[in-house]
Design an enzyme around this catalytic site. Structure first.
Site, short mmCIF file in Angstrom:
data_model
loop_
_atom_site.label_atom_id
_atom_site.label_comp_id
_atom_site.label_asym_id
_atom_site.label_seq_id
_atom_site.Cartn_x
_atom_site.Cartn_y
_atom_site.Cartn_z
N LEU A 191 0.81 -1.23 0.00
CA LEU A 191 0.00 0.00 0.00
C LEU A 191 0.84 1.28 0.00
O LEU A 191 0.29 2.36 -0.16
CB LEU A 191 -0.90 0.02 1.25
CG LEU A 191 -2.27 -0.65 1.20
CD1 LEU A 191 -2.17 -2.14 0.93
CD2 LEU A 191 -3.01 -0.43 2.51
N TYR B 51 1.32 8.69 -12.21
CA TYR B 51 0.87 7.76 -11.16
C TYR B 51 0.16 6.55 -11.78
O TYR B 51 0.40 5.40 -11.41
CB TYR B 51 -0.05 8.55 -10.23
CG TYR B 51 -0.83 7.81 -9.18
CD1 TYR B 51 -0.32 7.66 -7.89
CD2 TYR B 51 -2.11 7.33 -9.45
CE1 TYR B 51 -1.07 7.03 -6.90
CE2 TYR B 51 -2.87 6.70 -8.47
CZ TYR B 51 -2.34 6.55 -7.19
OH TYR B 51 -3.09 5.94 -6.22
#
Ligand SMILES: NC(=O)c1ccc[n+]([C@@H]2O[C@H](COP(=O)([O-])OP(=O)(O)OC[C@H]3O[C@@H](n4cnc5c(N)ncnc54)[C@H](O)[C@@H]3O)[C@@H](O)[C@H]2O)c1
Length: 310
Positions: free
Chosen positions: A70, A139
């Site tokens: 994460l 991203y």
């Protein structure tokens, strides 16, 4: 199972830890910092370190069955400012993690990718996993690249993985002062008596998913044992689209007061609409979102009211 959450003290990681503990799993959280909003939980093994440090990552991976990846250094809106940093800090460091997972023979890597950015400007809604991937921010490109490396490591080394292309999660433990997470940020502004800021005309549509539902999907992803022909990439969202103007209306209904809204120019990394097709996750993971938008906003608001008193 022994589960390691890398980035386990952040918004999604903390909620995932709760979900894993509830299901009877052992949890280690690897993070640079403690949780911003809650005390340490004695059931969680906290390890502090930097994802960029290969030795630390190698050490913490050892002995774990499930690895939830994460930690991420960039956000969609800012990632285009320094794509080289995005590549260096996310792709290279993730490759080091995959090497550690391979060496330690972990059972499953669950990676949080981005349902909001990997597809780019959608050709049709809702967006199926087979939709073309043309990200308009770095991203989205780095998330997609990591998905491809997971596939490669599975092919070369039989490392098992599942990719969760997450929509827009919101809920308890989300930072209302962050640069992303419209619902938490809007609620935080309301709490402080500040106007809500919207980039563009507010008609940008997103798929908002309550964090408890997202965490449950991550758990189901770790439990999922696909055979070679079954999918490993899943959209996880509510499957419904809401414009920012609709979110403001829903917040107004929950908090019961008039809200001031200020508009700023639209941002170039924002796609006009994003709603995920979640049928694959429903079928293969035996999962579905349970909390509707109004209940989710109410839970988030109640949590914010509680933390603002402390
Ligand atoms: N929040 C969203 O809207 C959203 C949507 C889709 C995907 N994601 C992805 O989900 C993941 C988690 O997001 P989040 O919202 O919980 O973010 P967050 O910022 O709340 O949590 C991330 C955690 O990772 C830790 N971290 C970051 N870099 C680290 C490093 N180098 N070493 C050790 N720890 C590090 C941070 O300290 C933080 O606790 C990220 O990969 C993000 O890209 C988030």
């Amino acid at each position: 199972m022994k589960a390691l959450i890398i980035g386990g003290n952040g918004f999604i990681g903390s909620n995932l830890a709760d979900c894993l503990l509830k299901a009877g799993h052992k949890v280690t959280s690897f993070d640079r910092y403690p949780s911003r909003y809650r005390e340490a939980d004695p059931r969680i093994n906290y390890v502090y370190g930097d994802f960029a440090n290969h030795g630390e990552v190698q050490e913490v991976v050892k002995g774990n069955d499930w690895i939830f990846h994460l930690a991420y250094t960039t956000l969609p809106a800012s990632s285009n400012e320094d794509p080289a940093f995005d590549v260096r800090s996310n792709i290279i460091d993730t490759l080091q993690l995959l090497e550690a997972c391979r060496e330690s023979q972990v059972k499953k890597v669950v990676f949080i990718s981005s349902g909001g950015t990997v597809y780019g400007v959608p050709q049709s809604l809702p967006i199926h996993e087979n939709h073309p991937t043309e990200p308009i921010c770095s991203y989205g490109i780095t998330k997609l690249t990591i998905e491809k490396y997971l596939h490669l490591y599975h092919h070369l080394h039989n490392l098992d993985y599942v990719v969760v292309r997450l929509a827009n999660p919101y809920g308890e433990l989300q930072n209302p002062q962050a640069k992303q997470g419209a619902i938490a940020v809007f609620l935080g502004n309301v709490m402080q008596g500040k106007p809500i800021t919207i980039w563009g005309d507010g008609e940008v549509v997103r798929d908002y998913i309550y964090i408890g539902d997202a965490a449950e999907a991550l758990l189901k992803a770790a439990e999922y044992c696909p055979d070679e022909n079954e999918p490993r990439v899943f959209n996880v969202g509510s499957g419904c689209g809401q414009s920012l103007n609709e979110i403001v209306r829903a917040i107004r209904a929950v908090v019961g007061k008039d809200l001031e809204v200020v508009h700023h120019p639209a941002r170039s990394a924002d796609v006009p609409a994003n709603v995920l097709d979640i049928e694959r996750a429903k079928k293969c993971l035996d999962w579905q979102p349970e909390i509707n938008l109004e209940s989710g906003i109410r839970k988030t608001w109640d949590w914010l009211c509680k933390v603002s008193k402390n």
